[in-house]
Design a protein around this motif. Structure first.
Motif, PDB file in Angstrom:
ATOM      1  N   GLY B  89       0.815  -1.208   0.000  1.00 21.80           N
ATOM      2  CA  GLY B  89       0.000   0.000   0.000  1.00 21.80           C
ATOM      3  C   GLY B  89       0.852   1.262   0.000  1.00 21.80           C
ATOM      4  N   ALA B  90       2.159   1.094  -0.263  1.00 21.95           N
ATOM      5  CA  ALA B  90       3.133   2.196  -0.275  1.00 21.95           C
ATOM      6  C   ALA B  90       3.282   2.846   1.093  1.00 21.95           C
ATOM      7  N   ASN B  91       2.892   2.134   2.150  1.00 21.95           N
ATOM      8  CA  ASN B  91       3.235   2.607   3.494  1.00 21.95           C
ATOM      9  C   ASN B  91       4.732   2.397   3.682  1.00 21.95           C
ATOM     10  N   ILE B  92       5.402   3.373   4.297  1.00 18.01           N
ATOM     11  CA  ILE B  92       6.848   3.235   4.482  1.00 18.01           C
ATOM     12  C   ILE B  92       7.202   3.276   5.963  1.00 18.01           C
ATOM     13  N   THR B 134      12.578  -6.392   2.770  1.00 13.38           N
ATOM     14  CA  THR B 134      12.378  -4.949   2.587  1.00 13.38           C
ATOM     15  C   THR B 134      11.010  -4.625   1.989  1.00 13.38           C
ATOM     16  N   LEU B 135      10.544  -5.455   1.059  1.00 15.12           N
ATOM     17  CA  LEU B 135       9.233  -5.221   0.433  1.00 15.12           C
ATOM     18  C   LEU B 135       8.252  -6.201   1.061  1.00 15.12           C
ATOM     19  N   VAL B 136       7.508  -5.725   2.030  1.00 15.59           N
ATOM     20  CA  VAL B 136       6.729  -6.616   2.899  1.00 15.59           C
ATOM     21  C   VAL B 136       5.226  -6.450   2.654  1.00 15.59           C
ATOM     22  N   GLU B 137       4.476  -7.412   3.138  1.00 16.35           N
ATOM     23  CA  GLU B 137       3.020  -7.337   2.987  1.00 16.35           C
ATOM     24  C   GLU B 137       2.471  -6.148   3.772  1.00 16.35           C
ATOM     25  N   SER B 138       2.995  -5.980   4.997  1.00 19.05           N
ATOM     26  CA  SER B 138       2.497  -4.920   5.853  1.00 19.05           C
ATOM     27  C   SER B 138       3.644  -4.435   6.745  1.00 19.05           C
ATOM     28  N   VAL B 139       3.913  -3.132   6.730  1.00 15.88           N
ATOM     29  CA  VAL B 139       5.054  -2.620   7.498  1.00 15.88           C
ATOM     30  C   VAL B 139       4.796  -2.749   9.003  1.00 15.88           C
ATOM     31  N   ASP B 140       5.880  -2.892   9.777  1.00 17.70           N
ATOM     32  CA  ASP B 140       5.755  -3.009  11.243  1.00 17.70           C
ATOM     33  C   ASP B 140       5.377  -1.672  11.872  1.00 17.70           C
ATOM     34  N   PHE B 141       5.752  -0.582  11.215  1.00 18.85           N
ATOM     35  CA  PHE B 141       5.490   0.766  11.754  1.00 18.85           C
ATOM     36  C   PHE B 141       5.279   1.682  10.550  1.00 18.85           C
ATOM     37  N   ILE B 142       4.222   2.456  10.592  1.00 17.43           N
ATOM     38  CA  ILE B 142       3.963   3.387   9.487  1.00 17.43           C
ATOM     39  C   ILE B 142       4.610   4.736   9.823  1.00 17.43           C
ATOM     40  N   SER B 143       5.777   4.983   9.234  1.00 14.04           N
ATOM     41  CA  SER B 143       6.350   6.336   9.353  1.00 14.04           C
ATOM     42  C   SER B 143       5.477   7.305   8.574  1.00 14.04           C
ATOM     43  N   ALA B 144       5.062   6.890   7.390  1.00 12.38           N
ATOM     44  CA  ALA B 144       4.177   7.709   6.564  1.00 12.38           C
ATOM     45  C   ALA B 144       3.299   6.779   5.735  1.00 12.38           C
ATOM     46  N   PRO B 145       1.984   7.038   5.698  1.00 12.26           N
ATOM     47  CA  PRO B 145       1.076   6.154   4.966  1.00 12.26           C
ATOM     48  C   PRO B 145       1.081   6.435   3.461  1.00 12.26           C
ATOM     49  N   GLY B 146       0.828   5.381   2.677  1.00  6.34           N
ATOM     50  CA  GLY B 146       0.812   5.524   1.219  1.00  6.34           C
ATOM     51  C   GLY B 146      -0.398   6.283   0.715  1.00  6.34           C
ATOM     52  N   ASP B 171      -0.560   3.105  -8.196  1.00  7.59           N
ATOM     53  CA  ASP B 171      -1.910   3.450  -8.632  1.00  7.59           C
ATOM     54  C   ASP B 171      -2.673   3.945  -7.403  1.00  7.59           C
ATOM     55  N   ALA B 172      -2.793   5.269  -7.288  1.00 10.15           N
ATOM     56  CA  ALA B 172      -3.359   5.846  -6.067  1.00 10.15           C
ATOM     57  C   ALA B 172      -4.830   5.457  -5.907  1.00 10.15           C
ATOM     58  N   ALA B 173      -5.556   5.337  -7.027  1.00  8.69           N
ATOM     59  CA  ALA B 173      -6.978   4.994  -6.947  1.00  8.69           C
ATOM     60  C   ALA B 173      -7.162   3.587  -6.387  1.00  8.69           C
ATOM     61  N   ARG B 174      -6.302   2.668  -6.823  1.00 11.91           N
ATOM     62  CA  ARG B 174      -6.397   1.286  -6.329  1.00 11.91           C
ATOM     63  C   ARG B 174      -5.584   1.088  -5.057  1.00 11.91           C
ATOM     64  N   GLY B 175      -4.699   2.025  -4.755  1.00  9.64           N
ATOM     65  CA  GLY B 175      -3.848   1.889  -3.571  1.00  9.64           C
ATOM     66  C   GLY B 175      -2.898   0.719  -3.681  1.00  9.64           C
ATOM     67  N   ARG B 176      -2.447   0.463  -4.909  1.00  9.18           N
ATOM     68  CA  ARG B 176      -1.577  -0.695  -5.164  1.00  9.18           C
ATOM     69  C   ARG B 176      -0.485  -0.334  -6.169  1.00  9.18           C
ATOM     70  N   PHE B 177       0.581  -1.112  -6.124  1.00  9.15           N
ATOM     71  CA  PHE B 177       1.637  -0.955  -7.115  1.00  9.15           C
ATOM     72  C   PHE B 177       1.321  -1.771  -8.368  1.00  9.15           C
ATOM     73  N   ARG B 178       1.790  -1.240  -9.513  1.00 10.64           N
ATOM     74  CA  ARG B 178       1.745  -1.985 -10.781  1.00 10.64           C
ATOM     75  C   ARG B 178       3.167  -2.062 -11.323  1.00 10.64           C
ATOM     76  N   LEU B 179       3.580  -3.254 -11.698  1.00  8.94           N
ATOM     77  CA  LEU B 179       4.931  -3.417 -12.247  1.00  8.94           C
ATOM     78  C   LEU B 179       5.024  -2.643 -13.559  1.00  8.94           C
ATOM     79  N   ALA B 180       5.987  -1.748 -13.669  1.00  4.09           N
ATOM     80  CA  ALA B 180       6.130  -0.918 -14.873  1.00  4.09           C
ATOM     81  C   ALA B 180       7.191  -1.489 -15.805  1.00  4.09           C
TER      82      ALA B 180
END
Lengths: 282, 245
Positions: B89-92, B134-146, B171-180
């Motif tokens: 969800g691009a949460n970091i 590094t690229l996880v299903e769900s981050v342990d701590f949200i420094s900043a939300p996607g 893709d902000a509307a879907r809240g998901r990444f798409r492989l480019a």
């Protein structure tokens, strides 16, 4: 201003339990004064990094001087994580108040203005906000209809702001150039202690071009002369960081034993920190 | 990484900055800094580039807060963030792994992410290490939300995620990444196995273009020399020899 003190007397003014604000690592870091603080055995300091810090914070934490640290980040930059900071947080030996850079700047600006809080965008949905019960979300009372949540940050008023600067004049005015975050720190803090490379004759405020980059003596509680007082960090325009020494610190501080050896060689041994030019006592 | 692999990352990020007005780059970010300089060179001086945490290359006079104030004013078009962990969800997470505050592995901290991610229109996430760690299903701590609910003021957010294996667009509307695109030598199966989150993808994703001779010449010439002022060790990748200060 109280006058020009020796380095150790300057550090002695910072009491145990003080909320101490320190500058970021890229320049103007009061390393000689930090070593003096470690030598005097400071305890229970509440560290505020503005907004981040490196070796200065790591040294104070490793030496057991710190009870809490409020920070956006503590890191040795290209040399990697700050080892004593990371170990102390992992071991629960310091309480961490995680923040974000603009929140620290804004909270100091609130204190600078004498207002109780400052609003800041962002943050909503971050776990930082969850971990900070002192931060409050309100609905923007000035919004044109509709909900507009915004975070309020309470003013941060340090007991002491401590930094190093290239020079002061004989009146105690301190030249800071473009380092405006240090000006804000001094405005916000109850006391400001400054180490300088040198004290020059004349009056910085008499020259318009210099006055723009000058912190007036009104904000300066006390000064100490500390040539090369930012070492092993650099002082912009004066000297470069001592990269070999910083790498040695990173290597040694990776373990408690190594850190103790570093302190014995470079902190307890005061050769590097002989303060010169004591002008007046307290 | 080889100079060619490094150049590919610089080139693909530079391609995301074309046409923008102002780009800022955080401290200790040599590849994004090089990409911003490359975009500036190609654009004949546009975007302008602000490098933080350095004296050389700084155009700020109002102290540490100025970057954030500029971003709040809408004067920063693109910025770069990384993460100990980044999720689907691009949460970091820049703080560390395990529980907070006593992390099992602590990292420096969130820096300006919890603000800049909201107000800079094009935030490019950059993390060379592309593993399930590094690229996880769900981050342990949200420094900043996607992403944020509609009532939250948010003119900015994630634009892309560039790793050592591929490029994702967000893709902000879907809240998901798409492989480019997949970098040369990497395939979809490998990327799926190395990625802890699910992402969208075409059946036959394109390959990230290899930088041309002209780009390599720029990196070995004016960009390399400009970089050496701030990142001497890194710039030696392209300039050759030891230029460490």
């Amino acid at each position: 201003m109280t006058g020009t003190l020796s380095l150790d007397r300057l550090a002695g003014r910072i009491g145990d339990g003080a909320l101490l604000a320190l500058p970021p690592d890229y320049s103007f870091v009061p390393m000689a004064a930090v070593r003096a603080l470690v030598r005097r055995g400071a305890r229970d300091l509440h560290l505020l990094t503005v907004p981040q810090a490196g070796i200065a914070a790591d040294l104070l934490i490793g030496a057991g001087c710190v009870a809490t640290v409020e920070t956006a980040a503590v890191s040795l930059g290209e040399l990697g994580n700050a080892p004593r900071f990371c170990a102390a947080v992992e071991g629960g030996r310091v309480a961490i108040r995680d923040s974000t850079c603009p929140a620290i700047h804004a909270a100091l600006q609130a204190a600078e203005k004498g207002v109780p809080f400052m609003p800041l965008r962002g943050l909503i949905g971050s776990d930082l906000l969850e971990a900070r019960p002192d931060w409050r979300v309100i609905d923007n009372p000035l919004a044109d209809g509709g909900s507009d949540p915004i975070v309020l940050l309470p003013a941060l008023r340090p007991d002491v702001a401590l930094f190093h600067a290239p020079y002061a004049d004989e009146h105690g005015n301190v030249w800071l150039g473009a380092r405006r975050e240090l000006v804000t720190m001094a405005h916000a803090a109850k006391e400001t202690l400054v180490t300088v490379e040198e004290v020059r004759s004349g009056n910085l405020l008499a020259d318009e071009t210099l006055a723009a980059g000058t912190l007036p003596a009104l904000y300066v509680t006390a000064l100490a002369e500390a040539p090369r007082g930012a070492w092993p960090l650099g002082l912009a325009g004066r000297y470069e960081p001592d990269r070999a020494h910083l790498a040695e610190y990173a290597r040694l501080a990776a373990s408690e034993e190594g850190f103790a050896a570093y302190c014995a060689a470079h902190v307890t041994d005061t050769t590097a920190d002989e303060s010169t030019g004591l002008i007046a006592a307290e | 990484m080889s100079p060619q692999q490094t150049a590919l990352l610089i080139d693909v990020i530079a391609g995301m900055l074309g046409g923008l007005g102002r780009v800022a780059v955080g401290a200790s970010s040599p590849i994004p800094a090089a990409a911003a300089m490359l975009a500036r060179e190609r654009g004949g001086g546009r975007p302008t580039v602000s490098l933080l945490g350095t004296q050389a290359g700084s155009d700020m006079t109002d102290g540490g807060r100025e970057l954030f104030d500029r971003a709040g004013q809408g004067r920063i078009d693109a910025f770069f963030l990384g993460g100990v962990q980044i999720d689907g969800g691009a949460n970091i997470n820049l703080i560390g792994t395990g529980p907070h505050p006593a992390a099992s592995k602590r990292f420096p901290g969130s820096y300006g992410s919890a603000y800049l991610y909201f107000v800079v229109p094009r935030v490019i996430l950059f993390r060379v290490e592309h593993t399930p760690r590094t690229l996880v299903e769900s981050v342990d701590f949200i420094s900043a939300p996607g992403t944020s609910p509609p009532e939250v003021y948010r003119p900015g957010g994630p634009y892309a995620l560039v790793t050592g294996r591929c490029v994702f667009r967000f893709d902000a509307a879907r809240g998901r990444f798409r492989l480019a695109s997949l970098h040369p030598g990497h395939d979809l199966g490998e990327v799926r196995a190395a990625t802890g989150f699910d992402f969208d993808c075409d059946e036959d994703p394109p390959t990230t273009p290899v930088p041309g001779a002209e780009t390599m010449a720029l990196l070995r010439g004016p960009i390399g020399r400009a970089l050496a002022e701030v990142y001497p060790r890194f710039a030696a990748t392209f300039l050759g020899g030891s230029r460490e200060a």
